[in-house]
Design a protein around this motif. Structure first.
Motif, PDB file in Angstrom:
ATOM      1  N   PHE A 176      59.540 -22.301  -8.205  1.00 56.51           N
ATOM      2  CA  PHE A 176      61.299 -21.768  -7.640  1.00 56.51           C
ATOM      3  C   PHE A 176      60.537 -21.236  -6.182  1.00 56.51           C
ATOM      4  O   PHE A 176      61.969 -21.709  -4.411  1.00 56.51           O
ATOM      5  CB  PHE A 176      61.940 -21.065  -8.314  1.00 56.51           C
ATOM      6  N   GLU A 208      61.102 -30.061 -11.368  1.00 51.91           N
ATOM      7  CA  GLU A 208      61.441 -30.453  -9.853  1.00 51.91           C
ATOM      8  C   GLU A 208      63.025 -29.785  -9.453  1.00 51.91           C
ATOM      9  O   GLU A 208      63.203 -29.633  -9.139  1.00 51.91           O
ATOM     10  CB  GLU A 208      60.318 -30.544  -9.276  1.00 51.91           C
ATOM     11  N   LEU A 214      64.872 -27.744 -10.703  1.00 50.45           N
ATOM     12  CA  LEU A 214      65.260 -26.254  -9.489  1.00 50.45           C
ATOM     13  C   LEU A 214      65.453 -26.544  -8.581  1.00 50.45           C
ATOM     14  O   LEU A 214      66.109 -26.183  -7.697  1.00 50.45           O
ATOM     15  CB  LEU A 214      63.119 -26.138  -9.272  1.00 50.45           C
ATOM     16  N   PHE A 243      68.723 -18.141 -12.514  1.00 45.43           N
ATOM     17  CA  PHE A 243      67.157 -18.645 -12.921  1.00 45.43           C
ATOM     18  C   PHE A 243      66.469 -16.920 -12.510  1.00 45.43           C
ATOM     19  O   PHE A 243      65.769 -17.043 -13.589  1.00 45.43           O
ATOM     20  CB  PHE A 243      67.190 -19.577 -11.885  1.00 45.43           C
ATOM     21  N   TYR A 269      56.563 -21.633 -13.001  1.00 47.16           N
ATOM     22  CA  TYR A 269      58.363 -22.089 -12.779  1.00 47.16           C
ATOM     23  C   TYR A 269      59.357 -21.444 -11.326  1.00 47.16           C
ATOM     24  O   TYR A 269      59.191 -21.497 -10.316  1.00 47.16           O
ATOM     25  CB  TYR A 269      59.089 -21.540 -14.048  1.00 47.16           C
TER      26      TYR A 269
END
Length: 895
Positions: free
Chosen positions: A844, A800, A803, A820, A840
């Motif tokens: 995001f 976390e 990101l 990313f 993920y």
């Protein structure tokens, strides 16, 4: 030893465990007295090892280690047991371990005589060697001319110091002093070969047994014969004297009878007819006790007590197996602890795989038990049934009525047997109207409920009988079920279907209840035998062309065909789960076929052709019986306790010959280098990262690393401490580390100023992490593995943080965020670590959803990513729907 392709030796599935049902052979037994325990022990030979029993209860005390060849003669003193095999003999201590081995003879040893600290051995070339036991050195060697004096018996006369008496096949006897190596005296003899020498209770008196059946009581001091006896049963095999106050001598014969003579009245006082069904190998009266121990090649050890007024021996205790080769063996019951076996000797016996004390004999089959009881045992031989060739057993109702049905060699009627009462049953089942003598019963089966017996005849008729009442309950077909002889009958587990097969090559399916023919299958060749695995509904058929066909009784179609045997298939067995079919053939091989894959997975050869094979209901042992062998041989299932490769055997595989297991596993076997080296049997399989590019592959990470990424804020609230942490009073014991899954030590603080500045250093915060740097590199070379691997190593909180720091507000940039999204697209294209990519991406979007629409660069990347996601998901969804549809159909459809 030959080795097949793939460097496999012997069997990979079965290892020889031990033999059951062996108690004695044609080697005379040895009786010993233990002064320490004050009891007698008797030792009998069973091939390559010997058993020692306590005479008091005839319980097995010890089983010796195996020797390389069959034992050919035995002897014993107070401490050691001597056993000869070939031209070598060994001394065993504690009835088990070899402590001395004596090598030096050129021919086979056939006589042994312990002699104080020495032991005398004689071979078939009449060379006599005296050995010192503890040094294993030769003390003296005597050679005799075989044509003039071939030694056939040896005795150390009582009180004759350093002297031995030798008997010859030519009839003369010689007395030697073995210390001075002198021939003291030659007895002319009786011109008939000497077969036995035995010391009488009186000093200087010896009993001499002759080939003519005469027993001469001879005084060797004066060379005078005191008395002579003759028996009409052939040569004397063994002689013994009672020493408990009764002057009685017993002599054994080759036909199994024992003669008892009173030495005072000089007359025959009794005959023990059929004490053994074969030659009396050895007989011994126990010292100062009215007990006679006998053994014979009929696989029996018996103890007789002389407590009657007529002086006749009464059978007190015995250990007995089959006296002739076996015809059929099958596991009985579901616990895998009893094996029923039928033999050419006409008996049906049960052997326990746990302990000998649970063995029992169901006896001989008798045509009329009541008549035998009325007329006595003299008539028993004439009313005995011929040997059982096939039987079927079911324990479901064994306490209510007979649970075993058996057909006999050349007989029309089938006998029933009761396992619980250990006796032949109440009925002989045969069709009443059939008067022909040439029709015989050829196949039997019993239903799983134990109520009905199905019997197939050589005329092609198949009948059903009730086991409780013996009443005929119907017949399959109008007159006969098959045109040829019935080769096999079977009933399924629910009594719905009866399957029969005949020598004309037809397999027929019948309705069990109304006896109507449902279906008929034509076979390629005439069937030899048939076996049904009731639980799985798989039917095995051994055909006369040495092939095996496997049918599914639901679809009634041949599902597997196996070929490879080079001789008639004698028997088959299914493993309890129905996955393996094990076949035994006259080509001396036992083969294991894997039914799901349809391959041969194991094969090994034996010295003697296997006649029967049966597998334990618990799957732990395979039991076999063999041509000309009296025992049942157990093989342990290696796959239960170690990893076994079930790879198919190559077509050019050459099986190796495996030794039959003995009653005790062989010891001190030197392992060859080949066996010690790690076998390539199980090739280590390294699974690739992705089996196929078309497949969706998940990561190997635990769920905790990706599943809770969206709920981290809730988890943090739950884990919020109730009170602020207290500052530790002293320095921490442990060196501080940087948070993360890979432990790394924190660098020591360089700031030594006691008045630390409270102004936040924005330069430190703006420092880019390794993950950001890797993403920037990825934009240049389009490689994202390094960045992705860094993310896989982090925990949920670390992910976390990384990101969150991608946004320009937290030190990141639009380019890094684009990088990313490209990384996620690459993961989805490669279809690897599928669940991580989804998790993920979800995190995001949750963190940066507000700023994404305002950036055209990111919007363009998001559009491409969206189409990629949709394509992947549609493909997965169609596969899910298809699987769910098939599953619902299987659950609901009436198959």
């Amino acid at each position: 030893m030959e080795r097949g392709a793939g460097d496999r030796t012997a069997s990979s599935l079965f290892a020889g465990f031990r033999a059951l049902g062996l108690f004695s052979n044609d080697i005379p037994h040895v009786v010993r007295f233990s002064a320490l325990k004050r009891r007698f022990y008797v030792t009998t030979c069973v091939g390559k090892s010997f058993h020692t029993y306590d005479v008091r209860k005839l319980s097995l005390v010890a089983i010796s280690n195996s020797v390389p060849q069959d034992i050919c003669c035995m002897a014993a003193d107070a401490r050691l047991v001597f056993a000869a095999y070939g031209n070598v003999f060994s001394a065993f201590a504690r009835n088990k371990e070899v402590v001395h081995t004596f090598k030096g003879h050129k021919a086979e040893i056939h006589l042994l005589q312990p002699f104080g600290d020495h032991v005398i051995s004689v071979d078939t070339d009449s060379i006599l060697i005296i050995w010192h036991i503890y040094s294993e050195e030769e003390y003296l060697q005597l050679s005799f001319d075989k044509s003039v004096f071939k030694i056939s018996a040896i005795l150390h006369p009582s009180t004759y110091l350093n002297k031995i008496l030798l008997g010859s096949e030519q009839g003369s006897l010689q007395l030697w002093n073995v210390k001075s190596n002198k021939l003291l005296y030659t007895f002319a003899g009786w011109k008939v070969g000497v077969t036995a020498l035995q010391q009488a209770p009186a000093v200087d008196v010896v009993a001499v047994g002759l080939m003519s059946g005469q027993v001469i009581i001879h005084n060797i001091k004066f060379d005078e014969s005191i008395m002579k006896f003759r028996q009409d049963w052939g040569p004397i095999t063994s002689i013994s004297f009672r020493t408990d106050g009764h002057p009685i001598m017993a002599a054994g014969s080759p036909c199994g009878h024992i003669g008892l003579w009173d030495l005072e009245d000089k007359k025959l006082i009794n005959q023990m007819r059929n004490a053994h069904s074969t030659a009396i190998a050895g007989l011994t009266f126990l010292h100062r006790e009215p007990l006679l121990v006998t053994n014979g090649a009929d696989n029996a050890l018996r103890i007789w007590i002389f407590d009657g007024p007529t002086g006749e021996g009464r059978l007190l205790r015995f250990r007995m197996g089959h006296s002739a080769p076996l015809t059929k063996i099958r596991y009985y019951g579901q616990n895998g602890q009893q094996i029923l076996s039928a033999s050419q000797d006409g008996t049906l016996q049960s052997f326990s795989t746990i302990h000998e004390k649970f063995n029992k004999s169901l006896g001989h089959g008798l045509i009329n038990k009541k008549r035998v009881k009325r007329k006595g045992l003299q008539n028993a031989m004439s009313v005995r049934l011929p040997p059982i060739i096939k039987f079927a057993a079911e324990e479901a109702r064994e306490s209510d009525w007979d649970g075993i049905i058996a057909c006999h060699q050349g007989k029309l009627s089938c006998s029933t047997w009761n396992y619980q009462r250990s006796t032949i049953g109440a009925y002989f089942l045969k069709p009443k109207e059939l008067k022909k003598d040439d029709v015989t019963a050829t196949a039997v089966d019993i239903t799983s409920c134990g109520n009905f017996a199905i019997i197939g005849l050589s005329s092609g008729t198949v009948d059903v009988y009730n086991m409780q009442s013996g009443i005929h309950r119907g017949r399959f077909g109008k007159d006969q079920a098959h045109k040829g002889s019935v080769r096999g009958v079977a009933v399924d587990g629910l009594n719905q279907l009866t399957i029969t097969t005949g020598s004309e090559g037809l397999l027929k399916f019948w309705n069990f209840k109304n006896k109507v023919l449902i279906h008929s299958v034509s076979l390629d060749s005439s069937p030899n035998m048939m076996l049904l695995h009731r639980d799985s509904g798989i039917l095995g058929l051994a055909l006369d062309d040495f092939s095996i066909s496997v049918l599914d009784i639901e679809t009634r179609k041949i599902v597997r065909e196996f070929s490879g045997h080079q001789g008639q298939i004698n028997d088959m067995a299914f493993s309890p789960d129905g996955r393996w079919l094990i076949s035994a053939s006259m080509d001396c091989s036992i083969r294991t076929w894997d039914l799901p894959s349809g391959c041969l997975i194991d094969s090994f050869l034996l010295d003697s052709a296997p006649l029967n094979v049966t597998m334990s209901p618990t799957g732990d042992f395979l039991a076999t019986s063999h041509v000309d062998h009296l025992g049942i041989y157990l093989w342990s299932n290696i796959s239960l306790y170690s990893v076994v490769s079930l790879r198919p055997l190559p077509t050019d595989y050459v099986p190796t010959v495996v030794m039959l297991p003995g009653t005790c596993q062989s010891q001190d076997v030197e392992l060859s280098e080949e066996t010690i080296e790690p076998s390539d049997e199980m090739i280590e399989y390294d699974s690739p990262e992705q089996l196929n590019e078309q497949l969706v592959t998940l990561s190997l990470l635990p769920e905790s690393r990706w599943k809770n990424l969206l709920n981290l804020d809730i988890i943090k609230k739950k884990n919020k401490p109730k009170e602020p942490p207290k500052v530790p009073k002293s320095a921490p014991f442990f060196i501080p580390t940087i948070p993360g899954l890979v432990p790394r030590y924190a660098a020591p603080e360089q700031n030594n100023d006691p008045q630390q500045s409270r102004v936040v250093n924005l330069g430190i915060l703006a420092q880019k992490s390794d993950f950001c740097l890797k993403l920037e590199e990825g934009l240049a070379d389009n490689k994202y593995e390094a960045a992705f691997n860094l993310l896989k190593e982090l925990g949920p909180s670390g992910i976390e943080t990384e990101l969150r720091s991608l946004s320009p507000d937290c030190g990141g940039s639009i380019e890094v965020m684009k990088s990313f999204l490209k990384m996620i697209r690459m993961m989805l294209e490669r279809k690897r670590d599928f669940e991580l990519a989804q998790a993920y991406l979800a995190l995001f979007l949750k963190l940066h959803l507000k700023m994404l629409p305002s950036e055209p660069v990111l919007l363009e990347e998001m559009t491409e990513l969206s189409s990629q996601l949709e394509e992947n998901w549609i493909h997965l969804q169609s596969l899910f729907n298809q699987s769910m549809c098939v599953l619902n159909y299987i659950k609901s459809a009436l198959l």
